[in-house]
Write a protein that holds these residues in place. Sequence first.
Motif, mmCIF file in Angstrom:
data_model
loop_
_atom_site.group_PDB
_atom_site.id
_atom_site.type_symbol
_atom_site.label_atom_id
_atom_site.label_comp_id
_atom_site.label_asym_id
_atom_site.label_seq_id
_atom_site.Cartn_x
_atom_site.Cartn_y
_atom_site.Cartn_z
ATOM 1 N N SER A 13 0.846 -1.185 0.000
ATOM 2 C CA SER A 13 0.000 0.000 0.000
ATOM 3 C C SER A 13 0.876 1.228 0.000
ATOM 4 N N ASP A 14 0.611 2.127 -0.914
ATOM 5 C CA ASP A 14 1.375 3.362 -0.945
ATOM 6 C C ASP A 14 1.012 4.264 0.209
ATOM 7 N N ASP A 15 -0.151 4.034 0.834
ATOM 8 C CA ASP A 15 -0.563 4.866 1.952
ATOM 9 C C ASP A 15 0.045 4.402 3.261
ATOM 10 N N ASP A 16 0.600 3.202 3.289
ATOM 11 C CA ASP A 16 1.222 2.681 4.497
ATOM 12 C C ASP A 16 2.396 3.576 4.864
ATOM 13 N N ASP A 17 2.476 3.944 6.130
ATOM 14 C CA ASP A 17 3.526 4.878 6.528
ATOM 15 C C ASP A 17 4.817 4.205 6.963
ATOM 16 N N GLY A 18 4.896 2.897 6.922
ATOM 17 C CA GLY A 18 6.130 2.208 7.271
ATOM 18 C C GLY A 18 6.352 2.117 8.769
ATOM 19 N N LEU A 45 16.782 9.384 8.236
ATOM 20 C CA LEU A 45 16.091 9.935 7.070
ATOM 21 C C LEU A 45 17.085 10.387 6.004
ATOM 22 N N LEU A 46 18.092 11.141 6.422
ATOM 23 C CA LEU A 46 19.080 11.637 5.467
ATOM 24 C C LEU A 46 19.875 10.505 4.835
ATOM 25 N N ASP A 47 20.190 9.471 5.626
ATOM 26 C CA ASP A 47 20.913 8.323 5.086
ATOM 27 C C ASP A 47 20.066 7.587 4.048
ATOM 28 N N LEU A 48 18.787 7.426 4.344
ATOM 29 C CA LEU A 48 17.899 6.767 3.375
ATOM 30 C C LEU A 48 17.827 7.560 2.073
ATOM 31 N N MET A 49 17.697 8.881 2.182
ATOM 32 C CA MET A 49 17.539 9.714 0.987
ATOM 33 C C MET A 49 18.844 9.878 0.215
ATOM 34 N N ASP A 50 19.949 10.025 0.927
ATOM 35 C CA ASP A 50 21.219 10.342 0.272
ATOM 36 C C ASP A 50 22.057 9.122 -0.103
ATOM 37 N N ASN A 51 21.888 8.016 0.602
ATOM 38 C CA ASN A 51 22.728 6.842 0.355
ATOM 39 C C ASN A 51 21.939 5.628 -0.116
ATOM 40 N N GLU A 52 21.054 5.150 0.749
ATOM 41 C CA GLU A 52 20.360 3.882 0.488
ATOM 42 C C GLU A 52 19.476 3.942 -0.765
ATOM 43 N N ARG A 53 18.603 4.951 -0.846
ATOM 44 C CA ARG A 53 17.672 5.013 -1.978
ATOM 45 C C ARG A 53 18.406 5.124 -3.318
ATOM 46 N N LYS A 55 21.303 4.009 -4.180
ATOM 47 C CA LYS A 55 21.927 2.719 -4.488
ATOM 48 C C LYS A 55 20.889 1.726 -5.011
ATOM 49 N N VAL A 56 19.718 1.696 -4.373
ATOM 50 C CA VAL A 56 18.675 0.764 -4.791
ATOM 51 C C VAL A 56 18.120 1.171 -6.152
ATOM 52 N N VAL A 57 17.948 2.475 -6.378
ATOM 53 C CA VAL A 57 17.469 2.945 -7.683
ATOM 54 C C VAL A 57 18.445 2.526 -8.774
ATOM 55 N N GLU A 58 19.730 2.647 -8.501
ATOM 56 C CA GLU A 58 20.749 2.249 -9.478
ATOM 57 C C GLU A 58 20.675 0.746 -9.759
ATOM 58 N N ALA A 59 20.501 -0.054 -8.701
ATOM 59 C CA ALA A 59 20.405 -1.510 -8.865
ATOM 60 C C ALA A 59 19.154 -1.886 -9.660
ATOM 61 N N VAL A 60 18.037 -1.218 -9.398
ATOM 62 C CA VAL A 60 16.798 -1.492 -10.124
ATOM 63 C C VAL A 60 16.955 -1.102 -11.594
ATOM 64 N N HIS A 61 17.587 0.022 -11.833
ATOM 65 C CA HIS A 61 17.815 0.476 -13.202
ATOM 66 C C HIS A 61 18.671 -0.539 -13.964
ATOM 67 N N GLY A 78 14.516 -5.370 -5.806
ATOM 68 C CA GLY A 78 14.868 -3.948 -5.773
ATOM 69 C C GLY A 78 13.645 -3.058 -5.697
ATOM 70 N N LYS A 79 12.609 -3.378 -6.479
ATOM 71 C CA LYS A 79 11.375 -2.589 -6.440
ATOM 72 C C LYS A 79 10.705 -2.698 -5.066
ATOM 73 N N LYS A 80 10.719 -3.903 -4.498
ATOM 74 C CA LYS A 80 10.123 -4.089 -3.177
ATOM 75 C C LYS A 80 10.893 -3.277 -2.144
ATOM 76 N N ARG A 81 12.210 -3.353 -2.200
ATOM 77 C CA ARG A 81 13.048 -2.598 -1.250
ATOM 78 C C ARG A 81 12.851 -1.095 -1.436
ATOM 79 N N LEU A 82 12.698 -0.665 -2.652
ATOM 80 C CA LEU A 82 12.477 0.758 -2.939
ATOM 81 C C LEU A 82 11.160 1.232 -2.311
ATOM 82 N N ARG A 83 10.117 0.414 -2.391
ATOM 83 C CA ARG A 83 8.838 0.764 -1.759
ATOM 84 C C ARG A 83 8.994 0.863 -0.242
#
Length: 193
Positions: A13-18, A45-53, A55-61, A78-83
């Motif tokens: 669910s995209d509405d799920d807040d994690g 938050l900053l680590d997720l936005m600046d590092n983790e995300r 890397k995962v976007v690159e792997a999915v690409h 990768g798509k699951k992890r990105l969500r």
Amino acid sequence: MSKAFTKESDTDSDDDDGGAALPPLPAGSKNYMTPAGYARLRTELLDLMDNERPKVVEAVHWAAKNGDRSENGDYLYGKKRLREIDRRIRFLTKRLEVAEVTDPSVHHGRDQVFFGATVRYADESGDEREVTILGIDEANSAESQVSWISPIARALLKAREGDVVKLATPGGVHDVEVLAVRYPAPASGADSR
């Protein structure tokens, strides 16, 4: 129907807040948090936005370029992890936006229980325990930390050393005696009340 138009699972669910493991904030209350708790969540938050995300976007690409996506494990994982990352980013952003940072060291030297206090108490049988009252998003029961909305914290808040308070539990109401209250020392340069 093409797989492109189907959900990967019914639980996505995209509405799920994690933050399903964390309780919601009580209606009309503030999201109290210590400066250290706020800093930890902001760093995450900053680590997720600046590092983790990224890397995962690159792997999915990379995985997407490898052909059939329906059977591509790297792509699907990768798509699951990105969500998951995006849900956590949304959750942290929302919680940090409404955070009310409260420094418990301003109460250093006091014997009354407020947010951020470490309280040693005894129950009716004489068993002693010690808890630190923290914010919903930063309390860790494995480290004897409780959320300020927990029953024990609600019972202890505003009590003073020596007070006996009533703790409502599913097993009934019990008396709890406050034995000691302490707060972290203020940082150098800050004055205590």
